[in-house]
Design a protein around this motif. Structure first.
Motif, mmCIF file in Angstrom:
data_model
loop_
_atom_site.group_PDB
_atom_site.id
_atom_site.type_symbol
_atom_site.label_atom_id
_atom_site.label_comp_id
_atom_site.label_asym_id
_atom_site.label_seq_id
_atom_site.Cartn_x
_atom_site.Cartn_y
_atom_site.Cartn_z
ATOM 1 N N LEU A 49 -7.761 -39.240 -17.067
ATOM 2 C CA LEU A 49 -8.489 -38.192 -17.789
ATOM 3 C C LEU A 49 -8.774 -37.070 -16.802
ATOM 4 O O LEU A 49 -9.409 -37.291 -15.767
ATOM 5 N N VAL A 50 -8.298 -35.870 -17.107
ATOM 6 C CA VAL A 50 -8.547 -34.694 -16.276
ATOM 7 C C VAL A 50 -9.547 -33.813 -17.010
ATOM 8 O O VAL A 50 -9.327 -33.436 -18.164
ATOM 9 N N LEU A 51 -10.658 -33.496 -16.350
ATOM 10 C CA LEU A 51 -11.751 -32.768 -17.002
ATOM 11 C C LEU A 51 -11.938 -31.394 -16.379
ATOM 12 O O LEU A 51 -11.998 -31.255 -15.159
ATOM 13 N N MET A 52 -12.041 -30.372 -17.230
ATOM 14 C CA MET A 52 -12.317 -29.010 -16.772
ATOM 15 C C MET A 52 -13.487 -28.418 -17.548
ATOM 16 O O MET A 52 -13.566 -28.576 -18.760
ATOM 17 N N ASP A 53 -14.360 -27.705 -16.814
ATOM 18 C CA ASP A 53 -15.517 -27.079 -17.453
ATOM 19 C C ASP A 53 -15.761 -25.654 -16.957
ATOM 20 O O ASP A 53 -16.471 -24.891 -17.604
ATOM 21 N N LEU A 54 -15.195 -25.287 -15.810
ATOM 22 C CA LEU A 54 -15.401 -23.956 -15.259
ATOM 23 C C LEU A 54 -14.110 -23.139 -15.329
ATOM 24 O O LEU A 54 -13.013 -23.702 -15.298
ATOM 25 N N ILE A 55 -14.259 -21.831 -15.384
ATOM 26 C CA ILE A 55 -13.104 -20.947 -15.541
ATOM 27 C C ILE A 55 -12.100 -21.144 -14.410
ATOM 28 O O ILE A 55 -10.886 -21.168 -14.621
ATOM 29 N N GLN A 56 -12.614 -21.314 -13.183
ATOM 30 C CA GLN A 56 -11.733 -21.406 -12.025
ATOM 31 C C GLN A 56 -11.122 -22.795 -11.838
ATOM 32 O O GLN A 56 -10.311 -23.005 -10.934
ATOM 33 N N ASP A 57 -11.478 -23.766 -12.691
ATOM 34 C CA ASP A 57 -10.949 -25.124 -12.548
ATOM 35 C C ASP A 57 -9.433 -25.194 -12.715
ATOM 36 O O ASP A 57 -8.752 -25.984 -12.061
ATOM 37 N N HIS A 272 -14.531 -14.211 -11.911
ATOM 38 C CA HIS A 272 -14.310 -14.493 -13.335
ATOM 39 C C HIS A 272 -15.602 -14.821 -14.071
ATOM 40 O O HIS A 272 -15.769 -14.461 -15.239
ATOM 41 N N ALA A 273 -16.498 -15.552 -13.402
ATOM 42 C CA ALA A 273 -17.739 -15.956 -14.079
ATOM 43 C C ALA A 273 -18.884 -14.975 -13.802
ATOM 44 O O ALA A 273 -19.622 -14.598 -14.714
ATOM 45 N N GLY A 274 -19.038 -14.549 -12.537
ATOM 46 C CA GLY A 274 -20.170 -13.691 -12.180
ATOM 47 C C GLY A 274 -20.059 -12.275 -12.705
ATOM 48 O O GLY A 274 -21.027 -11.706 -13.210
ATOM 49 N N ARG A 275 -18.869 -11.648 -12.558
ATOM 50 C CA ARG A 275 -18.582 -10.318 -13.103
ATOM 51 C C ARG A 275 -19.666 -9.291 -12.742
ATOM 52 O O ARG A 275 -20.091 -8.500 -13.560
ATOM 53 N N TYR A 276 -20.084 -9.287 -11.477
ATOM 54 C CA TYR A 276 -21.211 -8.442 -11.091
ATOM 55 C C TYR A 276 -20.955 -6.961 -11.383
ATOM 56 O O TYR A 276 -21.767 -6.296 -12.031
ATOM 57 N N LEU A 277 -19.838 -6.424 -10.905
ATOM 58 C CA LEU A 277 -19.587 -4.992 -11.099
ATOM 59 C C LEU A 277 -19.096 -4.662 -12.495
ATOM 60 O O LEU A 277 -19.131 -3.508 -12.909
ATOM 61 N N PRO A 296 -12.294 -9.302 -16.225
ATOM 62 C CA PRO A 296 -11.579 -10.434 -16.837
ATOM 63 C C PRO A 296 -11.889 -10.654 -18.308
ATOM 64 O O PRO A 296 -11.196 -11.420 -18.967
ATOM 65 N N THR A 297 -12.904 -9.978 -18.843
ATOM 66 C CA THR A 297 -13.193 -10.123 -20.270
ATOM 67 C C THR A 297 -12.439 -9.090 -21.115
ATOM 68 O O THR A 297 -12.474 -9.158 -22.335
#
Length: 409
Positions: A49-57, A272-277, A296-297
């Motif tokens: 079983l391969v599990l992914m939960d974060l965008i960068q996974d 990808h997740a933080g998107r500060y700027l 990225p959105t």
């Protein structure tokens, strides 16, 4: 009917029923023996079983899954959370494009222990698993698997991996960072891990290298045809480690350097997740037109990962992140924005501290500096062991599960 005849009829029916049961038993036994004979000498497949939960996974997991699907030792199920499926359509798109249909589970049920089903699972692989709140889904699943004596594996997912190679305190987490997985697959030699790694955690580490391919094919970026030389600028400024003065200096120097080199394009890629700027785009108001924000959105940019961009530009500048190593592995010129931070992990790469140092780095890229190439090589060798990381991972899992099966037998 006389009593004697009735008794004979009952006995006859009973004999026929008994005979039918016996024959059914014989046939079933024969089928079982035939099945065992056909499997004799053929090892059972490892259900992974391969599990992914974060965008960068996806970037670290995909090479492993692709190889497993062509290896007869394994049967693979890929599970992703509903949150990941929603915020990053790229993940499902990449899997479906390879004829892999992901199992979508809810974050809530995964954390509470209801999903995924572990009944026939022999091994669980996660891209990043710790007791930090950001990793609560894989942490919960791994703990369930450990309780069932299922082999569990987590990957080093970054150059500065929380709890493994990075130990600064987190404001949203009290106490030490812990990893529950029975095996921690590291990029570099175990003996070179920081002294902060506990003996019990170090004993569970196994060096394999990085599963990510060293170079991504060059792709056509959605830029103007007259973009000129392209410098990719990566930022993860959302991270708590940065002071306001660091953020201000980084943005100011980016604007100043872009203005000084109008023939170049500065492709600004937020995390990808933080998107500060992307979230704070007002900080780029009146910025030079040759700064292009790759949010990225926004559909044109959602599909372009850091690796894809690195392989398609002329140079890379980044805040402290794994991007530096990705660029070095791809043999692309890279420098790290320092601004007063102590960054021994990134030595001997160029550390930028002013607009002048940005310009010196950029202008020197075209000279094909042997000094820079030497720095890139030294940096790679410090952090990643060479060779087939994916092959080492698969062999380790097959060996571990095989020993476990023998022990149960």
């Amino acid at each position: 009917m006389p009593t004697t005849d009735a008794s004979r009829e009952i006995a006859s029916r009973t004999d026929r029923a008994t005979s039918a049961q016996q024959w059914a038993g014989i046939v079933e036994q024969a089928l079982q023996q035939a099945a065992k004979a056909s499997l004799k000498g053929t090892p059972l497949r490892v259900n992974v079983l391969v599990l992914m939960d974060l965008i960068q996974d996806l970037d670290v997991i995909l090479p492993i899954v692709e190889r497993m699907r062509t290896d007869r030792r394994f049967a693979v199920t890929v599970a992703i959370t509903d949150w990941l499926d929603k915020v990053s359509p790229r993940v499902s798109r990449e899997l479906l494009g390879r004829s892999m249909v992901p199992l979508v589970i809810t974050k809530k049920d995964a954390i509470s222990g209801l999903e995924p089903d572990l009944t026939r699972v022999n091994a669980v692989i996660t891209a990043c698993e710790t007791n930090h709140p950001a990793h609560r889904v894989p942490h919960a699943v791994v703990r369930r698997a450990n309780n069932r004596a299922i082999s569990t594996y987590t990957l080093q997912h970054g150059l500065e991996n929380v709890g493994l190679t990075y130990f600064e305190p987190y404001p949203d987490h009290d106490g030490p960072i812990e990893i529950a997985s029975s095996t921690i697959l590291t990029w570099g030699p175990v003996e070179k891990l920081p002294a902060e790694v506990s003996p019990t955690m170090r004993a569970r580490c196994f060096a394999v290298g990085t599963p990510k391919p060293p170079q991504s094919p060059r792709v056509e970026l959605p830029l103007h045809r007259q973009a000129g030389p392209v410098v990719a600028v990566f930022e993860n400024l959302h991270w708590e480690r940065y002071s306001d003065s660091y953020r201000e200096a980084f943005i100011q120097d980016l604007r100043q350097v872009a203005a000084a080199r109008p023939a170049m394009t500065f492709l600004l890629k937020p995390h990808h997740a933080g998107r500060y700027l992307a979230k704070n785009s007002h900080l780029l108001v009146d910025a030079p037109a040759n700064i292009v924000l790759a949010d990225p959105t926004v559909p044109p940019w959602e599909a372009y990962t850091a690796s894809a961009i690195i392989g398609s530009v002329d140079a890379v500048i980044t805040t402290p992140s794994t991007v530096a190593l990705d660029a070095a592995l791809a043999v692309h010129p890279v420098a790290v924005a320092g601004y007063g931070m102590t960054l021994p992990v990134y030595e001997p790469l160029p550390i930028l501290t002013s607009a002048g140092s940005w310009l010196s780095f950029i202008d020197g890229v075209g000279a094909a500096s042997s000094d820079l190439q030497s720095r890139l090589r030294e940096f790679r060798m410090r952090h990643v062991i060479e060779g087939d990381a994916v092959g080492r991972i698969l062999d380790r899992i097959a060996s571990d599960v095989g020993r476990t099966s023998e022990g149960k037998g």
